[in-house]
Design a protein around this motif. Structure first.
Motif, PDB file in Angstrom:
ATOM      1  N   TYR A  82      89.302  53.635 -32.310  1.00 33.95           N
ATOM      2  CA  TYR A  82      87.960  53.851 -31.773  1.00 33.95           C
ATOM      3  C   TYR A  82      87.110  54.810 -32.606  1.00 33.95           C
ATOM      4  CZ  TYR A  82      89.724  51.572 -27.558  1.00 33.95           C
ATOM      5  OH  TYR A  82      90.243  50.668 -26.667  1.00 33.95           O
ATOM      6  N   THR A  83      87.598  55.225 -33.755  1.00 32.66           N
ATOM      7  CA  THR A  83      86.889  56.248 -34.534  1.00 32.66           C
ATOM      8  C   THR A  83      85.467  55.835 -34.889  1.00 32.66           C
ATOM      9  OG1 THR A  83      88.952  57.093 -35.455  1.00 32.66           O
ATOM     10  CG2 THR A  83      86.932  57.618 -36.644  1.00 32.66           C
ATOM     11  N   LYS A  84      85.302  54.634 -35.423  1.00 32.44           N
ATOM     12  CA  LYS A  84      83.977  54.194 -35.871  1.00 32.44           C
ATOM     13  C   LYS A  84      82.991  54.125 -34.693  1.00 32.44           C
ATOM     14  CE  LYS A  84      85.449  51.619 -39.967  1.00 32.44           C
ATOM     15  NZ  LYS A  84      85.485  50.295 -40.642  1.00 32.44           N
ATOM     16  N   GLN A  85      83.455  53.593 -33.545  1.00 34.74           N
ATOM     17  CA  GLN A  85      82.579  53.515 -32.371  1.00 34.74           C
ATOM     18  C   GLN A  85      82.164  54.904 -31.892  1.00 34.74           C
ATOM     19  OE1 GLN A  85      84.971  51.025 -29.681  1.00 34.74           O
ATOM     20  NE2 GLN A  85      83.228  49.627 -29.572  1.00 34.74           N
ATOM     21  N   ILE A  86      83.119  55.816 -31.863  1.00 33.87           N
ATOM     22  CA  ILE A  86      82.835  57.169 -31.366  1.00 33.87           C
ATOM     23  C   ILE A  86      81.859  57.894 -32.281  1.00 33.87           C
ATOM     24  CG2 ILE A  86      83.859  59.435 -30.891  1.00 33.87           C
ATOM     25  CD1 ILE A  86      86.420  57.891 -30.042  1.00 33.87           C
ATOM     26  N   LEU A  87      82.044  57.754 -33.590  1.00 27.94           N
ATOM     27  CA  LEU A  87      81.129  58.390 -34.539  1.00 27.94           C
ATOM     28  C   LEU A  87      79.717  57.826 -34.394  1.00 27.94           C
ATOM     29  CD1 LEU A  87      83.380  58.545 -37.729  1.00 27.94           C
ATOM     30  CD2 LEU A  87      82.619  60.478 -36.323  1.00 27.94           C
ATOM     31  N   LYS A  88      79.631  56.528 -34.197  1.00 25.69           N
ATOM     32  CA  LYS A  88      78.323  55.900 -34.022  1.00 25.69           C
ATOM     33  C   LYS A  88      77.667  56.372 -32.727  1.00 25.69           C
ATOM     34  CE  LYS A  88      75.056  52.980 -35.184  1.00 25.69           C
ATOM     35  NZ  LYS A  88      74.175  53.290 -36.332  1.00 25.69           N
ATOM     36  N   LEU A  89      78.468  56.489 -31.653  1.00 24.18           N
ATOM     37  CA  LEU A  89      77.949  56.978 -30.375  1.00 24.18           C
ATOM     38  C   LEU A  89      77.384  58.386 -30.510  1.00 24.18           C
ATOM     39  CD1 LEU A  89      80.729  55.796 -27.894  1.00 24.18           C
ATOM     40  CD2 LEU A  89      78.326  55.165 -27.791  1.00 24.18           C
ATOM     41  N   ALA A  90      78.127  59.253 -31.196  1.00 24.28           N
ATOM     42  CA  ALA A  90      77.680  60.634 -31.379  1.00 24.28           C
ATOM     43  C   ALA A  90      76.350  60.691 -32.115  1.00 24.28           C
ATOM     44  CB  ALA A  90      78.746  61.424 -32.129  1.00 24.28           C
ATOM     45  N   GLN A  91      76.179  59.782 -33.071  1.00 22.05           N
ATOM     46  CA  GLN A  91      74.937  59.741 -33.845  1.00 22.05           C
ATOM     47  C   GLN A  91      73.777  59.227 -32.989  1.00 22.05           C
ATOM     48  OE1 GLN A  91      75.179  57.173 -37.258  1.00 22.05           O
ATOM     49  NE2 GLN A  91      73.069  57.553 -37.881  1.00 22.05           N
ATOM     50  N   VAL A  92      74.003  58.129 -32.279  1.00 20.11           N
ATOM     51  CA  VAL A  92      72.944  57.516 -31.469  1.00 20.11           C
ATOM     52  C   VAL A  92      72.490  58.443 -30.349  1.00 20.11           C
ATOM     53  CG1 VAL A  92      72.457  55.649 -29.825  1.00 20.11           C
ATOM     54  CG2 VAL A  92      73.578  55.134 -32.004  1.00 20.11           C
ATOM     55  N   LEU A  93      73.441  59.133 -29.709  1.00 21.02           N
ATOM     56  CA  LEU A  93      73.121  59.989 -28.571  1.00 21.02           C
ATOM     57  C   LEU A  93      72.847  61.435 -28.971  1.00 21.02           C
ATOM     58  CD1 LEU A  93      75.702  58.674 -25.940  1.00 21.02           C
ATOM     59  CD2 LEU A  93      73.338  57.963 -26.290  1.00 21.02           C
ATOM     60  N   ASP A  94      72.889  61.717 -30.278  1.00 23.69           N
ATOM     61  CA  ASP A  94      72.583  63.058 -30.801  1.00 23.69           C
ATOM     62  C   ASP A  94      73.469  64.120 -30.148  1.00 23.69           C
ATOM     63  OD1 ASP A  94      71.302  64.905 -32.380  1.00 23.69           O
ATOM     64  OD2 ASP A  94      69.640  65.213 -30.983  1.00 23.69           O
ATOM     65  N   LEU A  95      74.787  63.912 -30.237  1.00 21.79           N
ATOM     66  CA  LEU A  95      75.752  64.808 -29.609  1.00 21.79           C
ATOM     67  C   LEU A  95      76.331  65.828 -30.586  1.00 21.79           C
ATOM     68  CD1 LEU A  95      77.671  62.190 -27.417  1.00 21.79           C
ATOM     69  CD2 LEU A  95      75.733  63.640 -26.765  1.00 21.79           C
ATOM     70  N   GLY A  96      75.650  66.012 -31.709  1.00 23.33           N
ATOM     71  CA  GLY A  96      76.119  66.977 -32.702  1.00 23.33           C
ATOM     72  C   GLY A  96      77.171  66.380 -33.622  1.00 23.33           C
ATOM     73  N   LYS A  97      77.546  67.143 -34.625  1.00 20.12           N
ATOM     74  CA  LYS A  97      78.551  66.673 -35.574  1.00 20.12           C
ATOM     75  C   LYS A  97      79.944  66.792 -34.957  1.00 20.12           C
ATOM     76  CE  LYS A  97      80.246  67.291 -40.290  1.00 20.12           C
ATOM     77  NZ  LYS A  97      80.124  68.067 -41.547  1.00 20.12           N
ATOM     78  N   PRO A  98      80.667  65.654 -34.802  1.00 16.64           N
ATOM     79  CA  PRO A  98      81.995  65.691 -34.184  1.00 16.64           C
ATOM     80  C   PRO A  98      82.971  66.555 -34.983  1.00 16.64           C
ATOM     81  CG  PRO A  98      81.161  63.440 -34.277  1.00 16.64           C
ATOM     82  CD  PRO A  98      80.245  64.271 -35.120  1.00 16.64           C
ATOM     83  N   ARG A  99      83.803  67.274 -34.259  1.00 18.17           N
ATOM     84  CA  ARG A  99      84.806  68.130 -34.883  1.00 18.17           C
ATOM     85  C   ARG A  99      86.191  67.546 -34.608  1.00 18.17           C
ATOM     86  NH1 ARG A  99      83.793  72.319 -32.270  1.00 18.17           N
ATOM     87  NH2 ARG A  99      85.615  72.462 -30.900  1.00 18.17           N
ATOM     88  N   VAL A 100      87.002  67.403 -35.650  1.00 15.05           N
ATOM     89  CA  VAL A 100      88.323  66.799 -35.534  1.00 15.05           C
ATOM     90  C   VAL A 100      89.318  67.808 -34.968  1.00 15.05           C
ATOM     91  CG1 VAL A 100      90.224  65.688 -36.781  1.00 15.05           C
ATOM     92  CG2 VAL A 100      87.852  65.275 -37.492  1.00 15.05           C
ATOM     93  N   SER A 101      90.082  67.317 -33.951  1.00 16.18           N
ATOM     94  CA  SER A 101      91.171  68.117 -33.397  1.00 16.18           C
ATOM     95  C   SER A 101      92.313  67.159 -33.074  1.00 16.18           C
ATOM     96  CB  SER A 101      90.724  68.872 -32.143  1.00 16.18           C
ATOM     97  OG  SER A 101      91.803  69.569 -31.566  1.00 16.18           O
ATOM     98  N   GLY A 102      93.242  67.012 -34.029  1.00 16.01           N
ATOM     99  CA  GLY A 102      94.310  66.019 -33.860  1.00 16.01           C
ATOM    100  C   GLY A 102      93.715  64.623 -33.880  1.00 16.01           C
ATOM    101  N   ASN A 103      93.966  63.848 -32.817  1.00 19.19           N
ATOM    102  CA  ASN A 103      93.367  62.515 -32.699  1.00 19.19           C
ATOM    103  C   ASN A 103      92.040  62.542 -31.940  1.00 19.19           C
ATOM    104  OD1 ASN A 103      95.223  60.876 -34.091  1.00 19.19           O
ATOM    105  ND2 ASN A 103      96.633  60.884 -32.337  1.00 19.19           N
ATOM    106  N   ASP A 104      91.584  63.737 -31.579  1.00 20.12           N
ATOM    107  CA  ASP A 104      90.349  63.862 -30.806  1.00 20.12           C
ATOM    108  C   ASP A 104      89.149  64.168 -31.690  1.00 20.12           C
ATOM    109  OD1 ASP A 104      91.797  63.408 -28.557  1.00 20.12           O
ATOM    110  OD2 ASP A 104      91.753  65.475 -27.833  1.00 20.12           O
ATOM    111  N   LEU A 105      87.990  63.705 -31.225  1.00 21.15           N
ATOM    112  CA  LEU A 105      86.707  64.101 -31.803  1.00 21.15           C
ATOM    113  C   LEU A 105      85.951  64.847 -30.718  1.00 21.15           C
ATOM    114  CD1 LEU A 105      85.660  60.889 -33.784  1.00 21.15           C
ATOM    115  CD2 LEU A 105      86.218  63.125 -34.744  1.00 21.15           C
ATOM    116  N   ASN A 106      85.664  66.107 -30.963  1.00 11.83           N
ATOM    117  CA  ASN A 106      84.977  66.949 -29.981  1.00 11.83           C
ATOM    118  C   ASN A 106      83.486  67.038 -30.301  1.00 11.83           C
ATOM    119  OD1 ASN A 106      87.424  67.503 -28.677  1.00 11.83           O
ATOM    120  ND2 ASN A 106      87.866  69.194 -30.085  1.00 11.83           N
TER     121      ASN A 106
END
Length: 450
Positions: free
Chosen positions: A10-34
């Motif tokens: 789901y990485t590509k979808q999540i990164l795109k979501l963060a960009q579209v919704l302006d949720l800031g730059k995701p930070r990697v924590s293990g398998n999570d994107l915060n």
């Protein structure tokens, strides 16, 4: 970004979501994107997406779920906050100028709709609104007579058609327990001491202008009170809410806010989820069920997709709102040109579905038909005194032409126009016999077609 997380499902979808919704730059924590939470405003990221499972969780507001449900959860997301006095808060709505001491019926409903056309949208404090409601005045929350006229509304109301021996306070307590305490509530005309029936109202800080967001919020609230018979037709964009003579009202100091994202942002999110479907857009002609007016609109089919799965229940509910679907004798009917129609031999409902989504296959159409039968409100045909003519409705006991309305349930129409005649100057025995005859025949056979 680390190579291992880039290859996760789901990485590509999540990164795109963060960009579209302006949720800031995701930070990697293990398998999570915060990132920042899309469900509430915050300055420090407390929201995490698992790129392997697609599950999300906010450690601040408690929002959790799966990426496949994120779009719908965003649309129906509502947050409550306290205000000093809800009664002083102003909302924009329309209020009928005539009050009723009992629930309006028959031609009275058409009269209300006609009067409201000339009533301007106005601002009322909640105190003023409740004063009108509790003296029998009908409210049109959106001010729209037809779905195509709907521009938005600031209050969402849900009818609780309770069939249990539950009192008003117990229903309010239940609302608090499920997390949806109303801004105000009042008992309707049909409420009794032994069986309370009431209306919960949710006041929003700003007008909701997106139809899908309004629909999602209304359906979420209806589902929350399903146990107590919440009326599914309250999601109708043009619904009228009748007043009451019961002065026992409840007010909280809660005011709500809805999804903070624009329609454009949500449409972009829908495209992310719809990827892989064979067709994402379709031309459809939308017919206004009351006036017959039509307009052509390009529909993004991905709005009904979760991955590659078609959400037939969501599509059925949207169709129900547009065409006022009901069930008569357990068979779904839709409203068109003053009548409720179901004709399986000509496949009218199937044609209606294909008009909306031409690419839908027969198996999915069957699923939609099943949902329409399941979700539509069961009604009975209007009493035999009301007849449908080519140009409108007539109550035989008070023969005056009224406009068609979905509130009157008829399945047949006389293929002639009704003309108002002055009974003082017209004493036509043939006309009198005709009116008497068709009334008697309708009484004996409710579905007669003349």
């Amino acid at each position: 970004m680390e190579t291992d997380i880039q290859s996760n499902k789901y990485t590509k979808q999540i990164l795109k979501l963060a960009q579209v919704l302006d949720l800031g730059k995701p930070r990697v924590s293990g398998n999570d994107l915060n990132m920042l939470c899309p469900f509430h405003k915050e300055s420090n990221p407390s929201f995490g997406f698992n790129t392997e499972t697609g599950l999300y969780n906010c450690f601040s507001c408690g929002a959790k779920g799966h990426i496949s449900k994120l779009l719908e959860n965003l649309r129906c997301n509502i947050l409550a906050e306290r205000t000093d006095s809800i009664e002083d808060f102003e909302v924009t709505t329309k209020i009928d100028t005539v009050s009723y001491s009992i629930k309006p019926s028959g031609g009275e409903v058409g009269g209300i709709r006609n009067r409201l056309v000339d009533v301007p949208l106005s601002k009322y404090t909640i105190r003023e609104l409740l004063e009108k409601i509790t003296t029998g005045h009908t409210v049109s929350l959106s001010g729209a007579k037809t779905n195509s006229e709907w521009q938005g509304q600031q209050v969402v109301m849900i009818d609780i058609d309770n069939d249990y021996s539950v009192n008003f306070k117990e229903l309010i307590d239940f609302a608090k327990n499920v997390g949806f305490e109303p801004s105000f509530a009042y008992q309707t005309f049909s409420s009794t001491d032994n069986m309370c029936r009431c209306r919960f109202a949710y006041v929003f800080k700003e007008v909701i202008t997106d139809k899908q967001i309004y629909s999602s919020i209304a359906n979420k609230l209806i589902f929350a009170f399903y146990e107590y018979g919440a009326d599914k037709s309250c999601a109708d964009l043009c619904r009228l809410f009748y007043g009451t003579m019961n002065k026992d009202v409840y007010t909280s100091n809660l005011i709500y806010s809805s999804c903070r994202f624009t329609s454009e942002q949500l449409n972009e999110v829908a495209k992310i989820f719809g990827k892989g479907y064979r067709s994402t857009k379709s031309k459809r002609v939308i017919a206004d069920s009351t006036t017959g007016d039509t307009e052509t609109e390009e529909v993004d089919i991905s709005l009904y997709m979760v991955g590659k799965k078609f959400q037939h229940d969501k599509f059925a509910k949207d169709l129900m709102q547009q065409y006022h679907f009901i069930t008569l004798n357990a068979i779904p009917h839709f409203y068109r040109d003053g009548l409720y129609i179901n004709n399986y031999s000509n496949r009218d409902i199937e044609k209606l579905i294909k008009k909306y989504l031409p690419s839908l296959g027969s198996l999915l159409i069957k699923e939609v038909l099943n949902d329409l039968a399941l979700f539509s409100e069961s009604k009975k045909e209007t009493d035999y005194h009301t007849l449908a003519f080519k140009n409108g409705l007539v109550d035989i006991e008070n023969p005056e032409l009224k406009p068609f309305t979905p509130d009157v349930v008829l399945t047949s129409k006389l293929d002639v126009n009704f003309v108002n005649l002055d009974i003082n100057t017209c004493n036509n025995a043939t006309v009198d016999k005709f009116m008497s005859d068709i009334t008697d025949r309708r009484q004996r056979n409710r579905n007669i077609i003349i």
